[in-house]
Design an enzyme around this catalytic site. Sequence first.
Site, PDB file in Angstrom:
ATOM      1  N   GLU A   1      -6.090 -10.527  -1.884  1.00  0.00           N
ATOM      2  CA  GLU A   1      -7.020 -10.274  -1.295  1.00  0.00           C
ATOM      3  C   GLU A   1      -8.781 -10.246  -0.878  1.00  0.00           C
ATOM      4  O   GLU A   1      -9.183  -9.782  -0.548  1.00  0.00           O
ATOM      5  CB  GLU A   1      -6.120  -9.162   0.110  1.00  0.00           C
TER       6      GLU A   1
ATOM      7  N   GLU B   1       0.724  -0.939  -0.001  1.00  0.00           N
ATOM      8  CA  GLU B   1      -0.167   0.007   0.079  1.00  0.00           C
ATOM      9  C   GLU B   1       0.863   1.002  -0.057  1.00  0.00           C
ATOM     10  O   GLU B   1       0.403   2.212   1.041  1.00  0.00           O
ATOM     11  CB  GLU B   1      -0.510  -0.100   0.878  1.00  0.00           C
TER      12      GLU B   1
END
Length: 440
Positions: free
Chosen positions: A271, A162
């Site tokens: 994910e 991220e």
Amino acid sequence: MKKHLPLLFFLIFPIIAFGQWTQSLSYYADKCNIKIGTAVGGVFYNNYDTGNAYDLTVKNNFNILVAENEMKWDAMEPSNNSFNFTKADQLTAYAFRTGKQVRGHNLCWHSQLPSWISNGLTNGIANGTFTRTTLMSILKNHITTIMTRYIGKVQQWDVLNEPFNDSGGTLRNSIWQQVIGNDYIDSVFVWAHRADPTAKLYLNDYGVEFSGGTKADAMYNYVSGMKSRNIPITGVGLQCHFTVSGNFNVSGLDANLKRYNALGLEAIITELEVKILKTDYTANSTLQLSNQAECYRRLIRLCLDNPNCKTFMTWGFTDLYSWIPGFTPAYDYSLLFDTNYAPKPAYFSILNELAVESQKTGLNDINDADIVKIQKLDNRIVVNSDNRIARCQLFDVQGKCLFVSESHSSTIEIPSNNLQQAIYILKLRMENGKIIVKKF
Ligand code: XIL
């Protein structure tokens, strides 16, 4: 007859006790050469090898696992240069024994940092606790120590998690970015590659799934730059935290996979969940679950059709343990199994796509006949090898697993007196990692 009952019980018991009478995603996934995985959270460590529903669902269905929280920085290096390997060791040992791979998540992130690092920011701004040099050596030490320990045990690493802001296509001003500078990104990949040159290395983020989005395009451009600088990166992880009725753009995702492929990079699903608004679910759960199944079906189909998307992981597997209702309380029901571990329509839609695909790729038959000898006796099948067998599984042609042994020995006996005359598939994972498949 009565006097044979104990004997009969003894012969049948191992098949029932170890039998996986449910269908198996990984049975087909292995044939299709794709990794199907799940995140496992804190409950995993209380349940593994118990033979309960949690344990068997993981064992039967997934060929790759990732720790939901236990391999993040705060868990692994809670104070400077003092590492806690307990859970990562347990996860990797379980995966090794059961013939699964592991994704390491993650080595560098702005979140879930221990206070000895996050104290370097005050109200989000670097406060001088660390210099560029000290923070670089901390980061390098973290990556090198952990990766070195898990060489050959963790096959994929989220080296960086991220790094992009939600909007604007800019880099997030994490402690790493502020104190080290933007080049921390190239550095973490170089250090990771030096620590384990065999591992696959990924940059993982959310909201970057669909080609054309500001954040997605920023990540693509950044990673193209890394490629042109010869930074050792295997590919990108697309987190795919999706909503059933919302942010789902199949053609944008397909275009994204393809543009990374053109760069020679993987683009994998790391994910995934497809969450449902609780009020929609209450109004018509059948409709919602069928729409959800269609989302999952399209996603696995995209991966099967794109050669650089051969890892497909959901962020958990049972709605009993999901981060979604805690994180976004209006939503739930996002995963493949319900709260009783019953497979949902989404599970069957994936299973079906994999089964269809496996017909195309076919099953590789045994090629090293001298490595393994299989004898069919009256009431048992005896498997013999010069090398030790880590895991032995027997399947029927529909992919039901009828027997599994993880005894790590060179001879395995499979009770066969209640097997019909039919075609069976024996799958062996040798201790040296080799997979051998035999149809008979
Ligand atoms: C989540 C976990 O699921 C939660 O248990 C934890 O409280 C917060 O983190 N993106 C990621 C994952 O990369 O690490 C996050 O996991 C979910 C979003």
